[in-house]
Design an enzyme around this catalytic site. Sequence first.
Site, PDB file in Angstrom:
ATOM      1  N   CYS A  35       6.163  -0.295   7.025  1.00 15.67           N
ATOM      2  CA  CYS A  35       5.756   0.910   6.293  1.00 15.67           C
ATOM      3  C   CYS A  35       6.912   1.300   5.390  1.00 15.67           C
ATOM      4  CB  CYS A  35       5.462   2.027   7.288  1.00 15.67           C
ATOM      5  SG  CYS A  35       5.008   3.587   6.513  1.00 15.67           S
ATOM      6  N   LEU A  36       6.605   1.669   4.155  1.00 14.89           N
ATOM      7  CA  LEU A  36       7.670   2.056   3.222  1.00 14.89           C
ATOM      8  C   LEU A  36       8.408   3.311   3.689  1.00 14.89           C
ATOM      9  CD1 LEU A  36       5.854   1.367  -0.171  1.00 14.89           C
ATOM     10  CD2 LEU A  36       7.648  -0.013   0.896  1.00 14.89           C
ATOM     11  N   HIS A  85      -2.349   7.215   7.361  1.00 10.92           N
ATOM     12  CA  HIS A  85      -1.397   8.125   6.705  1.00 10.92           C
ATOM     13  C   HIS A  85      -2.088   9.420   6.292  1.00 10.92           C
ATOM     14  CE1 HIS A  85       2.536   6.327   6.253  1.00 10.92           C
ATOM     15  NE2 HIS A  85       2.062   5.196   5.769  1.00 10.92           N
ATOM     16  N   GLY A 116       0.844  -1.186   0.000  1.00 15.32           N
ATOM     17  CA  GLY A 116       0.000   0.000   0.000  1.00 15.32           C
ATOM     18  C   GLY A 116       0.878   1.233   0.000  1.00 15.32           C
ATOM     19  N   HIS A 133      -3.950   1.192   7.812  1.00 17.66           N
ATOM     20  CA  HIS A 133      -2.620   1.810   7.763  1.00 17.66           C
ATOM     21  C   HIS A 133      -2.623   3.012   6.809  1.00 17.66           C
ATOM     22  CE1 HIS A 133       1.935   1.391   7.787  1.00 17.66           C
ATOM     23  NE2 HIS A 133       1.740   2.161   6.730  1.00 17.66           N
ATOM     24  N   GLU A 134      -3.203   2.815   5.626  1.00 18.46           N
ATOM     25  CA  GLU A 134      -3.162   3.884   4.609  1.00 18.46           C
ATOM     26  C   GLU A 134      -4.083   5.048   4.989  1.00 18.46           C
ATOM     27  OE1 GLU A 134      -0.733   3.630   2.780  1.00 18.46           O
ATOM     28  OE2 GLU A 134      -0.390   1.500   3.010  1.00 18.46           O
ATOM     29  N   GLN A 173       3.066   9.994   1.315  1.00 18.91           N
ATOM     30  CA  GLN A 173       4.362   9.315   1.267  1.00 18.91           C
ATOM     31  C   GLN A 173       5.167   9.685   0.024  1.00 18.91           C
ATOM     32  OE1 GLN A 173       2.527   5.286   2.250  1.00 18.91           O
ATOM     33  NE2 GLN A 173       4.506   5.106   3.236  1.00 18.91           N
TER      34      GLN A 173
HETATM   35 ZN   LIG Z   1       2.959   3.371   5.631  1.00 19.37          ZN
END
Ligand SMILES: [Zn+2]
Length: 182
Positions: free
Chosen positions: A89-90, A135, A46, A131-132, A51
């Site tokens: 998480c990226l 963000h 995701g 999670h997204e 991000q």
């Molecule tokens: Zn993330």
Amino acid sequence: MAIQPIRLFGDPVLRTPAEPVVDFDKELRKLVKDLTDTMMDAPGAGLAAPQIGVGLRVFTYYVDDQLGHLINPELDLGGETDEEGEEGCLSFPGLTFPTPRAIRAVAKGFTMHGEPVTIEGTDLMARCFQHETDHLDGVLFIDRLDAKQRKLAMKAIREAEWSGLSAPVVKISPHATQGRAL
Ligand SMILES: [Zn+2]
């Protein structure tokens, strides 16, 4: 392909609540494509617009071979809480921690063409939606950890190669520890 650099923890854009999308135009379609390309290249399950430095309520997902995106998402959570599921998480390369999440999530929102959609997710898909969507509110997965895991997370972040470009800020979670950020 339009792969964008992924912003890392410490970048203020990750702590800034994103604005709702108003115009379902060509630029939005380009944003969805950039997010998709960047997510698939990473690779990740995701990716949310902040991000890649864009403050709009848009995310993409790729879970269980399902590729999609959602604009202006709203979540209804249900089922039990999975306390143990490892999440990463990226924006925190290489780090994962057991992160409590509801095991079911119904996500309502819009496609990039402005059509309303409802997607029901369980397990990893539900986790991804939570999670997204976090963000988009400037909330990060480390905010969801229990006190012990958060302490481990902060230590791992301090020691991470990518860390230290700017001072990390941790929000106090609703479940916190006498108001102290660890
Ligand atoms: Zn993330």
